[in-house]
Design an enzyme around this catalytic site. Structure first.
Site, PDB file in Angstrom:
ATOM      1  N   CYS A 128     -71.231 -11.935 -13.209  1.00 17.05           N
ATOM      2  CA  CYS A 128     -70.570 -12.720 -14.271  1.00 17.05           C
ATOM      3  C   CYS A 128     -69.207 -12.127 -14.645  1.00 17.05           C
ATOM      4  O   CYS A 128     -68.165 -12.623 -14.223  1.00 17.05           O
ATOM      5  CB  CYS A 128     -71.459 -12.803 -15.522  1.00 17.05           C
ATOM      6  SG  CYS A 128     -72.993 -13.717 -15.258  1.00 17.05           S
ATOM      7  N   ARG A 129     -69.210 -11.063 -15.443  1.00 14.05           N
ATOM      8  CA  ARG A 129     -67.960 -10.583 -16.025  1.00 14.05           C
ATOM      9  C   ARG A 129     -67.010  -9.945 -15.013  1.00 14.05           C
ATOM     10  O   ARG A 129     -65.812 -10.287 -14.978  1.00 14.05           O
ATOM     11  CB  ARG A 129     -68.261  -9.583 -17.162  1.00 14.05           C
ATOM     12  CG  ARG A 129     -68.933 -10.228 -18.349  1.00 14.05           C
ATOM     13  CD  ARG A 129     -69.519  -9.187 -19.279  1.00 14.05           C
ATOM     14  NE  ARG A 129     -70.652  -8.499 -18.667  1.00 14.05           N
ATOM     15  CZ  ARG A 129     -71.293  -7.472 -19.201  1.00 14.05           C
ATOM     16  NH1 ARG A 129     -70.897  -6.996 -20.365  1.00 14.05           N
ATOM     17  NH2 ARG A 129     -72.326  -6.918 -18.577  1.00 14.05           N
ATOM     18  N   SER A 130     -67.506  -8.989 -14.212  1.00 14.71           N
ATOM     19  CA  SER A 130     -66.558  -8.261 -13.354  1.00 14.71           C
ATOM     20  C   SER A 130     -65.998  -9.108 -12.201  1.00 14.71           C
ATOM     21  O   SER A 130     -64.802  -8.980 -11.892  1.00 14.71           O
ATOM     22  CB  SER A 130     -67.131  -6.926 -12.862  1.00 14.71           C
ATOM     23  OG  SER A 130     -68.284  -7.103 -12.097  1.00 14.71           O
ATOM     24  N   ASN A 175     -72.614  -7.557 -11.742  1.00 15.69           N
ATOM     25  CA  ASN A 175     -71.540  -7.948 -10.820  1.00 15.69           C
ATOM     26  C   ASN A 175     -71.655  -9.416 -10.389  1.00 15.69           C
ATOM     27  O   ASN A 175     -71.282  -9.783  -9.273  1.00 15.69           O
ATOM     28  CB  ASN A 175     -71.483  -7.006  -9.598  1.00 15.69           C
ATOM     29  CG  ASN A 175     -70.224  -7.146  -8.751  1.00 15.69           C
ATOM     30  OD1 ASN A 175     -70.250  -6.951  -7.549  1.00 15.69           O
ATOM     31  ND2 ASN A 175     -69.102  -7.475  -9.352  1.00 15.69           N
ATOM     32  N   CYS A 221     -69.236  -4.360 -14.236  1.00 11.54           N
ATOM     33  CA  CYS A 221     -70.168  -4.771 -15.296  1.00 11.54           C
ATOM     34  C   CYS A 221     -71.571  -4.364 -14.855  1.00 11.54           C
ATOM     35  O   CYS A 221     -71.714  -3.474 -14.009  1.00 11.54           O
ATOM     36  CB  CYS A 221     -70.039  -6.266 -15.597  1.00 11.54           C
ATOM     37  SG  CYS A 221     -70.388  -7.346 -14.200  1.00 11.54           S
ATOM     38  N   ASP A 260     -71.865  -9.679 -22.538  1.00 16.23           N
ATOM     39  CA  ASP A 260     -72.648 -10.198 -21.419  1.00 16.23           C
ATOM     40  C   ASP A 260     -73.005 -11.669 -21.687  1.00 16.23           C
ATOM     41  O   ASP A 260     -73.680 -11.973 -22.660  1.00 16.23           O
ATOM     42  CB  ASP A 260     -73.914  -9.340 -21.316  1.00 16.23           C
ATOM     43  CG  ASP A 260     -74.768  -9.696 -20.125  1.00 16.23           C
ATOM     44  OD1 ASP A 260     -74.500 -10.733 -19.490  1.00 16.23           O
ATOM     45  OD2 ASP A 260     -75.700  -8.934 -19.845  1.00 16.23           O
TER      46      ASP A 260
END
Ligand code: 4NP
Length: 166
Positions: A22-24, A20, A17, A135
């Site tokens: 939150c999402r990934s 690095n 993401c 995001d």
């Protein structure tokens, strides 16, 4: 490729993401949990990285860690930036949104490397009604829950897809 070698199903997966945090790292945690419960963890290399370097060294965002922990995922990754060598070290590089995917394709050192870049949306079921993982950084609790819903669906579909390959 040597004649005796056959192409093997991708087992080295990098989730990417922007930050690095939150999402990934959440994708990494969700996918690792699936592999640990349903597969053979020793066969796999699972990691995450960001296209931006603002949070290098940081643990995932506290909000992401709290929402993930409620679902049983302990996120302990430390943020790092994507590097050119990731294109050698991983078979699949999965971007969370279109901007991540575009940045990854720009970073790819060769056309072969570029082929490793795929959007997470390719694995998210149509019923989820999202063609990217949004995001959550500037969102409230719902944003983090949505990310986890999308990733649980997408990671399971990704795992199932890879299991069908030889
Ligand atoms: P991520 O979320 O890409 O899912 O880790 C973000 C985290 C931090 C920032 C942007 C997105 N930031 O601008 O600091």
């Amino acid at each position: 490729m040597n004649k005796s070698e056959s192409p093997r199903s991708p087992r080295r997966i990098l989730f990417v993401c922007l930050g690095n945090i939150c999402r990934s790292p959440a994708a990494e945690g969700v996918f690792r949990d699936i592999v640990e419960r349903q597969g053979n963890p020793q066969e796999w290399t699972i990691d995450s990285a960001g296209t931006g370097g603002y949070h290098v060294g940081d643990l995932p965002d506290n909000r992401m860690r709290i929402h993930a922990r409620r679902r049983g995922y302990e996120l302990t990754h430390h943020a790092r930036k994507v590097t050119e060598s990731d294109f050698d070290d991983f078979d699949l590089i999965i971007g969370m949104d279109n901007s991540n995917v575009a940045n990854l394709r720009r970073l790819a050192p060769s056309p072969e490397a570029e082929k490793k870049v795929v959007p997470m949306a390719d694995f998210i079921g149509k019923a989820m009604r999202y063609d990217y993982v949004p995001d959550p950084y500037y969102e409230g609790a719902e944003g983090f829950e949505l990310v986890l819903d999308l990733l649980e669906d997408g990671c399971q579909n990704l795992y199932n897809t890879l299991q069908t390959l030889p």
